[in-house]
Design a protein around this motif. Structure first.
Motif, mmCIF file in Angstrom:
data_model
loop_
_atom_site.group_PDB
_atom_site.id
_atom_site.type_symbol
_atom_site.label_atom_id
_atom_site.label_comp_id
_atom_site.label_asym_id
_atom_site.label_seq_id
_atom_site.Cartn_x
_atom_site.Cartn_y
_atom_site.Cartn_z
ATOM 1 N N SER A 19 0.707 -1.163 -0.092
ATOM 2 C CA SER A 19 0.005 0.113 -0.003
ATOM 3 C C SER A 19 0.744 1.266 0.033
ATOM 4 O O SER A 19 1.734 1.433 0.889
ATOM 5 C CB SER A 19 -0.925 0.028 1.266
ATOM 6 N N ILE A 20 1.004 2.074 -0.963
ATOM 7 C CA ILE A 20 1.554 3.146 -1.109
ATOM 8 C C ILE A 20 0.773 4.439 -1.468
ATOM 9 O O ILE A 20 -0.036 4.691 -2.277
ATOM 10 C CB ILE A 20 2.595 2.949 -2.364
ATOM 11 N N GLU A 21 1.145 5.462 -0.629
ATOM 12 C CA GLU A 21 1.013 6.877 -0.741
ATOM 13 C C GLU A 21 2.024 7.772 -1.280
ATOM 14 O O GLU A 21 2.852 7.727 -0.296
ATOM 15 C CB GLU A 21 -0.034 7.589 0.161
ATOM 16 N N LEU A 22 2.196 8.440 -2.236
ATOM 17 C CA LEU A 22 3.315 9.283 -2.735
ATOM 18 C C LEU A 22 2.933 10.525 -3.380
ATOM 19 O O LEU A 22 1.951 10.559 -4.163
ATOM 20 C CB LEU A 22 4.190 8.216 -3.781
ATOM 21 N N SER A 23 3.563 11.520 -2.991
ATOM 22 C CA SER A 23 3.433 12.779 -3.547
ATOM 23 C C SER A 23 4.620 13.535 -3.931
ATOM 24 O O SER A 23 5.629 13.126 -3.007
ATOM 25 C CB SER A 23 2.475 13.764 -2.793
ATOM 26 N N ILE A 24 4.827 14.125 -5.012
ATOM 27 C CA ILE A 24 6.146 15.007 -5.459
ATOM 28 C C ILE A 24 5.840 16.363 -5.934
ATOM 29 O O ILE A 24 4.571 16.684 -6.396
ATOM 30 C CB ILE A 24 6.920 14.299 -6.482
ATOM 31 N N ASN A 25 6.750 17.125 -5.708
ATOM 32 C CA ASN A 25 6.667 18.536 -6.206
ATOM 33 C C ASN A 25 8.099 18.749 -7.067
ATOM 34 O O ASN A 25 9.221 18.790 -6.444
ATOM 35 C CB ASN A 25 6.710 19.614 -5.167
ATOM 36 N N LEU A 26 7.905 18.605 -8.213
ATOM 37 C CA LEU A 26 9.267 18.901 -9.015
ATOM 38 C C LEU A 26 9.880 20.345 -8.893
ATOM 39 O O LEU A 26 10.978 20.145 -9.318
ATOM 40 C CB LEU A 26 8.843 18.568 -10.497
ATOM 41 N N ASP A 27 9.158 21.115 -8.356
ATOM 42 C CA ASP A 27 9.712 22.426 -8.334
ATOM 43 C C ASP A 27 10.144 22.930 -6.982
ATOM 44 O O ASP A 27 9.918 23.974 -6.398
ATOM 45 C CB ASP A 27 8.916 23.658 -8.966
ATOM 46 N N GLY A 28 10.332 21.783 -6.249
ATOM 47 C CA GLY A 28 10.565 22.089 -4.637
ATOM 48 C C GLY A 28 12.022 22.370 -4.315
ATOM 49 O O GLY A 28 12.805 22.714 -5.145
ATOM 50 N N THR A 29 12.561 22.094 -2.978
ATOM 51 C CA THR A 29 13.755 22.217 -2.654
ATOM 52 C C THR A 29 14.350 21.082 -2.058
ATOM 53 O O THR A 29 15.342 21.072 -1.516
ATOM 54 C CB THR A 29 13.639 23.342 -1.466
ATOM 55 N N GLY A 30 14.007 19.831 -2.410
ATOM 56 C CA GLY A 30 14.596 18.822 -1.925
ATOM 57 C C GLY A 30 14.110 18.197 -0.443
ATOM 58 O O GLY A 30 14.661 17.404 0.100
ATOM 59 N N VAL A 31 12.953 18.817 -0.095
ATOM 60 C CA VAL A 31 12.498 18.249 1.245
ATOM 61 C C VAL A 31 11.820 16.920 1.037
ATOM 62 O O VAL A 31 11.200 16.501 0.043
ATOM 63 C CB VAL A 31 11.240 19.230 1.710
ATOM 64 N N ALA A 32 12.364 15.778 1.994
ATOM 65 C CA ALA A 32 11.712 14.504 1.915
ATOM 66 C C ALA A 32 11.217 13.986 3.035
ATOM 67 O O ALA A 32 11.578 14.249 4.226
ATOM 68 C CB ALA A 32 12.946 13.522 1.793
ATOM 69 N N ASP A 33 10.053 13.272 3.108
ATOM 70 C CA ASP A 33 9.417 12.719 4.255
ATOM 71 C C ASP A 33 9.054 11.282 3.873
ATOM 72 O O ASP A 33 7.961 11.107 3.350
ATOM 73 C CB ASP A 33 8.117 13.442 4.726
ATOM 74 N N ILE A 34 9.850 10.519 4.201
ATOM 75 C CA ILE A 34 9.809 9.010 3.621
ATOM 76 C C ILE A 34 9.820 8.038 4.747
ATOM 77 O O ILE A 34 10.735 7.957 5.580
ATOM 78 C CB ILE A 34 11.513 8.772 2.764
ATOM 79 N N GLN A 35 8.595 7.199 4.371
ATOM 80 C CA GLN A 35 8.667 6.090 5.396
ATOM 81 C C GLN A 35 8.152 4.816 4.667
ATOM 82 O O GLN A 35 6.981 4.851 4.370
ATOM 83 C CB GLN A 35 7.345 6.559 6.551
ATOM 84 N N THR A 36 9.032 4.160 4.208
ATOM 85 C CA THR A 36 8.628 2.737 3.203
ATOM 86 C C THR A 36 8.740 1.683 4.003
ATOM 87 O O THR A 36 8.231 0.593 3.605
ATOM 88 C CB THR A 36 9.736 2.924 2.206
ATOM 89 N N SER A 37 9.016 1.622 5.278
ATOM 90 C CA SER A 37 9.432 0.676 6.101
ATOM 91 C C SER A 37 10.610 -0.315 5.613
ATOM 92 O O SER A 37 10.896 -1.383 6.028
ATOM 93 C CB SER A 37 7.898 -0.364 6.000
#
Length: 203
Positions: A19-37
């Motif tokens: 089960s995956i929920e993922l969002s991106i912003n190609l014009d961001g600054t490199g902020v990551a909030d990653i929890q994949t297990s």
């Protein structure tokens, strides 16, 4: 060319295995909030976000009690879909990017073409790399598998060449950083580009 809005996408992928929920912003600054297990995968995706200047949020879980394979692959698929969606018609982008990235003894070159044609050329990992267990849970074979999932679903042409390296952690991380830096160049908006950067008129 100046974009009127950030290039963003959100993907939800549900299977019997993950089960995956993922969002991106190609014009961001490199902020990551990653929890994949999968901790080492969190590390690699965080490096991708930071060095590509792509804001990335991932929440995922799957049948990692069997193997990390399903979860890792499905996140790669979702990330590819999100990149493709966020790029839109690709108007005004640089299209091409290349990077040469060291990590101590490891050295990796990556070239990216936002081509609309999925193709991966991946070479140079040392013999036995695919069997190496990194972080106690992530096999070296998954590195190529992730790039296959991303390139196919994002419709990118990607060449990744490991030019040197001994430590499996360093090699894998350098691959993700090189890909990130090349993708950062390719997705960048070029003020000199008018329309879609292809003689075909579409990518």
């Amino acid at each position: 060319m100046i974009l009127s809005a950030p290039r963003t996408a959100s993907i939800r992928r549900e299977t019997s295995e993950s089960s995956i929920e993922l969002s991106i912003n190609l014009d961001g600054t490199g902020v990551a909030d990653i929890q994949t297990s999968v901790p080492f995968y969190d590390h690699l995706l965080t490096a991708f976000a930071k060095h590509s200047l792509t804001d990335l949020t991932v929440r995922a879980h799957g049948d990692t009690e069997i193997d990390v394979h399903h979860t890792v692959e499905d996140i790669g698929i979702a990330l590819g879909f999100a990149i493709r969606e966020a790029l839109g018609d690709k108007s005004g982008i640089s299209r091409y990017g290349d990077a040469l990235v060291p990590l101590d003894e490891a050295l990796v070159q990556a070239v990216v073409d936002i081509s609309g044609r999925p193709y991966l050329v991946h070479s140079g990992e040392p013999a036995g790399f695919e069997y190496h267990l990194i972080g106690g849970h992530f096999t070296g074979s998954m590195v190529r598998h992730v790039f296959e999932a991303i390139t196919y679903n994002a419709a990118l042409t990607v060449h990744i060449t490991v030019l040197g390296g001994r430590d499996a952690h360093h090699i894998a991380e350098a691959e993700f950083k090189a890909f990130a830096r090349a993708f950062r160049q390719a997705k960048a908006v070029d003020p000199l580009v008018v329309g879609i950067p292809s003689t075909k008129g579409a990518l």
